[in-house]
Design a protein around this motif. Structure first.
Motif, PDB file in Angstrom:
ATOM      1  N   GLU A 167       0.815  -1.217   0.000  1.00 17.47           N
ATOM      2  CA  GLU A 167       0.000   0.000   0.000  1.00 17.47           C
ATOM      3  C   GLU A 167       0.844   1.261   0.000  1.00 17.47           C
ATOM      4  O   GLU A 167       0.318   2.364  -0.183  1.00 17.47           O
ATOM      5  CB  GLU A 167      -0.918   0.005   1.228  1.00 17.47           C
ATOM      6  CG  GLU A 167      -1.951  -1.110   1.236  1.00 17.47           C
ATOM      7  CD  GLU A 167      -2.896  -1.014   0.051  1.00 17.47           C
ATOM      8  OE1 GLU A 167      -3.393   0.097  -0.219  1.00 17.47           O
ATOM      9  OE2 GLU A 167      -3.121  -2.052  -0.605  1.00 17.47           O
ATOM     10  N   GLY A 168       2.145   1.131   0.228  1.00 18.74           N
ATOM     11  CA  GLY A 168       3.016   2.306   0.239  1.00 18.74           C
ATOM     12  C   GLY A 168       4.026   2.247   1.358  1.00 18.74           C
ATOM     13  O   GLY A 168       4.201   1.205   2.016  1.00 18.74           O
ATOM     14  N   ASP A 169       4.702   3.356   1.593  1.00 18.28           N
ATOM     15  CA  ASP A 169       5.738   3.414   2.625  1.00 18.28           C
ATOM     16  C   ASP A 169       5.128   3.251   4.014  1.00 18.28           C
ATOM     17  O   ASP A 169       3.986   3.645   4.267  1.00 18.28           O
ATOM     18  CB  ASP A 169       6.480   4.758   2.550  1.00 18.28           C
ATOM     19  CG  ASP A 169       7.249   4.901   1.250  1.00 18.28           C
ATOM     20  OD1 ASP A 169       7.780   3.894   0.763  1.00 18.28           O
ATOM     21  OD2 ASP A 169       7.295   6.030   0.724  1.00 18.28           O
ATOM     22  N   LEU A 170       5.926   2.668   4.919  1.00 18.46           N
ATOM     23  CA  LEU A 170       5.473   2.413   6.284  1.00 18.46           C
ATOM     24  C   LEU A 170       6.282   3.253   7.271  1.00 18.46           C
ATOM     25  O   LEU A 170       7.488   3.436   7.092  1.00 18.46           O
ATOM     26  CB  LEU A 170       5.634   0.924   6.627  1.00 18.46           C
ATOM     27  CG  LEU A 170       4.892  -0.056   5.722  1.00 18.46           C
ATOM     28  CD1 LEU A 170       5.216  -1.492   6.130  1.00 18.46           C
ATOM     29  CD2 LEU A 170       3.386   0.183   5.775  1.00 18.46           C
ATOM     30  N   LEU A 171       5.637   3.713   8.304  1.00 18.99           N
ATOM     31  CA  LEU A 171       6.305   4.496   9.328  1.00 18.99           C
ATOM     32  C   LEU A 171       7.062   3.579  10.290  1.00 18.99           C
ATOM     33  O   LEU A 171       6.836   2.369  10.344  1.00 18.99           O
ATOM     34  CB  LEU A 171       5.292   5.340  10.102  1.00 18.99           C
ATOM     35  CG  LEU A 171       4.563   6.419   9.297  1.00 18.99           C
ATOM     36  CD1 LEU A 171       3.531   7.123  10.171  1.00 18.99           C
ATOM     37  CD2 LEU A 171       5.548   7.426   8.715  1.00 18.99           C
ATOM     38  N   GLU A 172       7.936   4.175  11.070  1.00 19.08           N
ATOM     39  CA  GLU A 172       8.790   3.425  11.992  1.00 19.08           C
ATOM     40  C   GLU A 172       7.981   2.560  12.957  1.00 19.08           C
ATOM     41  O   GLU A 172       8.312   1.402  13.198  1.00 19.08           O
ATOM     42  CB  GLU A 172       9.667   4.405  12.769  1.00 19.08           C
ATOM     43  CG  GLU A 172      10.635   3.760  13.737  1.00 19.08           C
ATOM     44  CD  GLU A 172      11.523   4.793  14.405  1.00 19.08           C
ATOM     45  OE1 GLU A 172      11.903   4.573  15.572  1.00 19.08           O
ATOM     46  OE2 GLU A 172      11.839   5.822  13.770  1.00 19.08           O
ATOM     47  N   GLY A 173       6.905   3.127  13.504  1.00 17.27           N
ATOM     48  CA  GLY A 173       6.089   2.371  14.446  1.00 17.27           C
ATOM     49  C   GLY A 173       5.453   1.143  13.812  1.00 17.27           C
ATOM     50  O   GLY A 173       5.336   0.090  14.445  1.00 17.27           O
TER      51      GLY A 173
ATOM     52  N   LYS B  28      16.989  -1.047  16.424  1.00 17.69           N
ATOM     53  CA  LYS B  28      16.683   0.285  15.933  1.00 17.69           C
ATOM     54  C   LYS B  28      15.912   0.162  14.626  1.00 17.69           C
ATOM     55  O   LYS B  28      16.308  -0.581  13.735  1.00 17.69           O
ATOM     56  CB  LYS B  28      17.976   1.081  15.705  1.00 17.69           C
ATOM     57  CG  LYS B  28      17.770   2.483  15.168  1.00 17.69           C
ATOM     58  CD  LYS B  28      17.049   3.368  16.164  1.00 17.69           C
ATOM     59  CE  LYS B  28      16.750   4.750  15.589  1.00 17.69           C
ATOM     60  NZ  LYS B  28      15.810   5.500  16.440  1.00 17.69           N
ATOM     61  N   SER B  29      14.785   0.869  14.524  1.00 16.73           N
ATOM     62  CA  SER B  29      13.990   0.816  13.302  1.00 16.73           C
ATOM     63  C   SER B  29      13.918   2.197  12.664  1.00 16.73           C
ATOM     64  O   SER B  29      14.028   3.222  13.330  1.00 16.73           O
ATOM     65  CB  SER B  29      12.581   0.297  13.595  1.00 16.73           C
ATOM     66  OG  SER B  29      11.873   1.191  14.412  1.00 16.73           O
ATOM     67  N   LYS B  30      13.737   2.185  11.357  1.00 18.13           N
ATOM     68  CA  LYS B  30      13.521   3.398  10.574  1.00 18.13           C
ATOM     69  C   LYS B  30      12.312   3.173   9.678  1.00 18.13           C
ATOM     70  O   LYS B  30      11.916   2.043   9.409  1.00 18.13           O
ATOM     71  CB  LYS B  30      14.749   3.702   9.697  1.00 18.13           C
ATOM     72  CG  LYS B  30      15.976   4.158  10.461  1.00 18.13           C
ATOM     73  CD  LYS B  30      15.811   5.561  11.006  1.00 18.13           C
ATOM     74  CE  LYS B  30      17.078   6.099  11.636  1.00 18.13           C
ATOM     75  NZ  LYS B  30      16.915   7.452  12.189  1.00 18.13           N
ATOM     76  N   LYS B  31      11.720   4.263   9.195  1.00 25.11           N
ATOM     77  CA  LYS B  31      10.624   4.099   8.248  1.00 25.11           C
ATOM     78  C   LYS B  31      11.169   3.623   6.915  1.00 25.11           C
ATOM     79  O   LYS B  31      12.371   3.757   6.624  1.00 25.11           O
ATOM     80  CB  LYS B  31       9.848   5.402   8.092  1.00 25.11           C
ATOM     81  CG  LYS B  31      10.669   6.619   7.701  1.00 25.11           C
ATOM     82  CD  LYS B  31       9.804   7.871   7.767  1.00 25.11           C
ATOM     83  CE  LYS B  31      10.623   9.114   7.422  1.00 25.11           C
ATOM     84  NZ  LYS B  31       9.812  10.343   7.526  1.00 25.11           N
ATOM     85  N   THR B  32      10.300   3.057   6.094  1.00 24.17           N
ATOM     86  CA  THR B  32      10.756   2.388   4.873  1.00 24.17           C
ATOM     87  C   THR B  32      11.371   3.342   3.856  1.00 24.17           C
ATOM     88  O   THR B  32      12.102   2.908   2.968  1.00 24.17           O
ATOM     89  CB  THR B  32       9.596   1.628   4.212  1.00 24.17           C
ATOM     90  OG1 THR B  32       8.479   2.519   4.025  1.00 24.17           O
ATOM     91  CG2 THR B  32       9.162   0.451   5.066  1.00 24.17           C
TER      92      THR B  32
ATOM     93  N   LEU C 187      19.312  -3.559  12.920  1.00 21.27           N
ATOM     94  CA  LEU C 187      18.737  -2.381  12.296  1.00 21.27           C
ATOM     95  C   LEU C 187      17.779  -2.820  11.200  1.00 21.27           C
ATOM     96  O   LEU C 187      18.083  -3.745  10.443  1.00 21.27           O
ATOM     97  CB  LEU C 187      19.821  -1.499  11.663  1.00 21.27           C
ATOM     98  CG  LEU C 187      21.078  -1.211  12.480  1.00 21.27           C
ATOM     99  CD1 LEU C 187      22.016  -0.315  11.678  1.00 21.27           C
ATOM    100  CD2 LEU C 187      20.714  -0.568  13.791  1.00 21.27           C
ATOM    101  N   THR C 188      16.641  -2.160  11.110  1.00 18.18           N
ATOM    102  CA  THR C 188      15.718  -2.490  10.030  1.00 18.18           C
ATOM    103  C   THR C 188      14.892  -1.285   9.626  1.00 18.18           C
ATOM    104  O   THR C 188      14.538  -0.448  10.462  1.00 18.18           O
ATOM    105  CB  THR C 188      14.782  -3.650  10.417  1.00 18.18           C
ATOM    106  OG1 THR C 188      13.955  -3.980   9.301  1.00 18.18           O
ATOM    107  CG2 THR C 188      13.907  -3.298  11.614  1.00 18.18           C
ATOM    108  N   ASN C 189      14.597  -1.203   8.349  1.00 13.17           N
ATOM    109  CA  ASN C 189      13.613  -0.258   7.832  1.00 13.17           C
ATOM    110  C   ASN C 189      12.398  -1.036   7.326  1.00 13.17           C
ATOM    111  O   ASN C 189      11.580  -0.503   6.590  1.00 13.17           O
ATOM    112  CB  ASN C 189      14.205   0.614   6.723  1.00 13.17           C
ATOM    113  CG  ASN C 189      14.666  -0.202   5.522  1.00 13.17           C
ATOM    114  OD1 ASN C 189      14.604  -1.435   5.526  1.00 13.17           O
ATOM    115  ND2 ASN C 189      15.138   0.469   4.484  1.00 13.17           N
ATOM    116  N   GLY C 190      12.319  -2.300   7.724  1.00 15.83           N
ATOM    117  CA  GLY C 190      11.250  -3.171   7.253  1.00 15.83           C
ATOM    118  C   GLY C 190      11.684  -3.961   6.042  1.00 15.83           C
ATOM    119  O   GLY C 190      11.664  -5.193   6.045  1.00 15.83           O
TER     120      GLY C 190
END
Length: 216
Positions: free
Chosen positions: A59-65, A124-128, A157-160
């Protein structure tokens, strides 16, 4: 001052902490050697994790949460880090003193995995929309805040879309190395290997003299 504003590049992290990357497979064997087998039930759980992530990612980019909910939390659960002997601390405050007390960095780790108060893993996560590499300088700063100088500490570390593992040792000198990047889009096998590495890290910490015997 926070690591986000003070540590803006890998060069900053290297210079401020005296960090050196050790590109030696023997420094960080936990991501590539002696990986434990995973069960069919675990594979089913990971298949569900990946399917859900791809569904929402389409559906598109995902936020960090959202990345934390869809990727990090399920992985920790399947890997056993929500169960004894491990403890989870979310949004943990950390403080790092630099330059003989002249500069203090403060921040909050997204997720910290502990075993009897010893640090095991920083997540640690980041948005996609951001590269997983953009989290590396800040993650190194958080790993350097580990109060147990004689113990290694790991990071995820992941951005998804991508996942990267770190191993850091502060003693006798600050050194670290990285795994390869794992991509959830590539295949289910990538997710299986991620779980194997998480389980391997948990096993490694059980042999470092810790009682009862691991990341944006």
């Amino acid at each position: 001052m926070t690591p986000t504003t003070a540590i803006t590049s890998l060069t900053d992290a290297h210079n401020r902490f005296g960090l050196v990357r050790i590109e030696d497979e023997q420094f960080f064997p936990e991501w590539s050697e002696g990986l434990p087998k995973i069960t069919e039930a675990e594979k089913i759980s990971l298949d569900v994790l990946r399917r859900r992530y791809l569904y929402h990612r389409a559906e598109g980019d995902l936020l960090e949460g959202t990345v934390m909910l869809l990727v990090v939390s399920p992985l920790l659960a399947v890997a056993g880090f929500y169960d004894p002997p491990f403890k989870i601390a979310a949004e943990s405050s950390v403080e790092l003193v630099l330059n003989d007390g002249e500069e203090v960095l403060r921040g909050r780790i997204d997720v910290l995995v502990l075993q009897n108060q010893l640090w095991v893993m920083v997540l640690k996560s980041k948005k996609t929309t951001l590269s997983v590499w953009s989290a590396l300088p800040q993650a190194l700063a958080y790993l350097m805040a580990n109060p147990h100088l004689d113990k290694p500490v790991f990071g995820m570390l992941t951005n998804g879309d991508d996942i990267l593992f770190i191993k850091l040792k502060r003693s006798p000198t600050p050194q670290y190395n990285l795994s390869r990047v794992f991509a959830l889009f590539t295949s289910a096998r990538e997710v299986y290997e991620i779980l194997q590495i998480l389980k391997r890290i948990g096993q490694a910490m059980s042999t470092t003299g810790v009682d009862a015997a691991p990341v944006s």
